[in-house]
Scaffold this active site. Structure first.
Site, mmCIF file in Angstrom:
data_model
loop_
_atom_site.group_PDB
_atom_site.id
_atom_site.type_symbol
_atom_site.label_atom_id
_atom_site.label_comp_id
_atom_site.label_asym_id
_atom_site.label_seq_id
_atom_site.Cartn_x
_atom_site.Cartn_y
_atom_site.Cartn_z
ATOM 1 N N ASP A 68 0.873 -1.058 -0.001
ATOM 2 C CA ASP A 68 -0.029 -0.118 -0.057
ATOM 3 C C ASP A 68 1.014 1.274 0.053
ATOM 4 O O ASP A 68 1.667 1.313 0.730
ATOM 5 C CB ASP A 68 -0.788 0.080 1.245
ATOM 6 N N HIS A 78 5.072 -7.345 -0.335
ATOM 7 C CA HIS A 78 4.687 -8.499 -1.068
ATOM 8 C C HIS A 78 5.229 -8.733 -2.308
ATOM 9 O O HIS A 78 5.883 -7.560 -2.747
ATOM 10 C CB HIS A 78 3.113 -8.693 -0.933
ATOM 11 N N SER A 129 8.475 3.784 4.639
ATOM 12 C CA SER A 129 9.629 3.873 3.982
ATOM 13 C C SER A 129 9.349 3.559 2.580
ATOM 14 O O SER A 129 8.118 3.879 2.116
ATOM 15 C CB SER A 129 10.723 2.725 4.277
#
Length: 293
Positions: free
Chosen positions: A88, A145, A247
């Protein structure tokens, strides 16, 4: 002087690593009253949606770090076709790798070789390929992911500074992603090499991977390379790591990626389709989801 530039300039003399480690100690505190106060304040400040979390009770987490790296419900992030977003966040930049250079922000480029810790041989694999950068703000889901299915071949820890990686700093600090501490993860995929770089930042207390646990912080020093004799195979959408505070993820692909319909600065969600490579399969419906607790 614009405030964004001033914010970037005052970061140069700061003790980046000391500040980040102090924040890391606080974020890992397990004193219930302090931990719950931090979590509740964070939820209010950043309007965190706990309804999609696998554990929706904020007080159930043992530490702020556990809350921050929380898992989502199984159906929270459908996995799309082609190359998908690893996290996200904000799709800050994307496009072709031209003459070994990646776009950081308007007027700022950085080299693939510098990003990969000075590895010229690895950088040459991505000449003519494509890249994409996803920035994770504090309010985002902080597990990373796989953008495509791949097998890990090498992990490289590259020491560096810990500048903030928000939009203001990205516009004003040259070579930002190639000078911050980072973890470079090399993968083989059916469509050729891929590298996923987890970039550290100010007050990011640690970076973890699913195959080796917590990697950073490490003592500052030389580039450290770790090869894997036993293959680490990860499917598209499967968790590969996580940040303890926000980050950036930089991905590079040996083949060009057609980022159809994408615009810089757009919000994206983990699993959202970003683009397609020439050898990707014909698109079709996908409802796969992945979660690592």
């Amino acid at each position: 002087m614009p405030l964004s530039k001033l914010f970037s300039l005052i970061q140069y003399p700061l003790p980046h690593h000391l500040l980040s480690r102090l924040v890391g100690w606080l974020a890992d505190c397990r004193i219930p009253r302090l931990k719950n106060t931090l979590v509740q304040a964070f939820i209010r400040q950043f309007r965190v949606d706990m309804d999609e979390a696998a554990e929706s009770d904020p007080t159930a987490y043992a530490s702020f770090n556990d809350f921050f790296t929380r898992a989502l419900e199984d159906d929270a992030r459908p996995i799309g076709e082609g190359v998908v977003s690893p996290a996200d966040g904000t799709l800050s930049q994307f496009g072709p790798i031209e003459a070994g250079q990646l776009l950081q922000a308007k007027g700022h480029h950085f080299s693939t070789m510098e990003l990969l810790g000075g590895d010229g041989e690895a950088a040459r694999r991505y000449l003519g390929g494509s890249f994409a950068t996803v920035y994770l703000s504090p309010s985002d889901y902080h597990r990373v992911h796989m953008p495509v299915t791949g097998t890990l071949t090498e992990m490289v820890y590259v020491p560096g500074r810990l500048f903030s990686v928000n939009a203001a700093t990205t516009r004003h600090v040259p070579n930002l992603f190639a000078r911050n501490e980072r973890l470079v993860c090399h993968f083989d995929t059916e469509q050729g090499p891929m590298v996923v770089v987890l970039v550290g930042a100010m007050i990011v207390a640690a970076i973890e991977t699913v195959w080796a646990g917590q990697i950073t912080p490490l003592p500052r020093g030389e580039v450290q390379r770790i090869r894997f004799d036993t293959p680490v195979h990860l499917e598209k959408g499967e968790e590969m790591g996580r940040f303890k505070l926000g980050s950036t993820v930089v991905m590079a692909f040996a083949e060009p990626v057609a980022f159809t319909g994408q615009v810089p600065g757009a919000k994206v969600r983990m699993g959202q389709a970003l683009g397609r490579r020439p050898t990707d399969e014909t698109p079709g419906p996908s409802h796969d989801t992945h979660r690592v607790d």
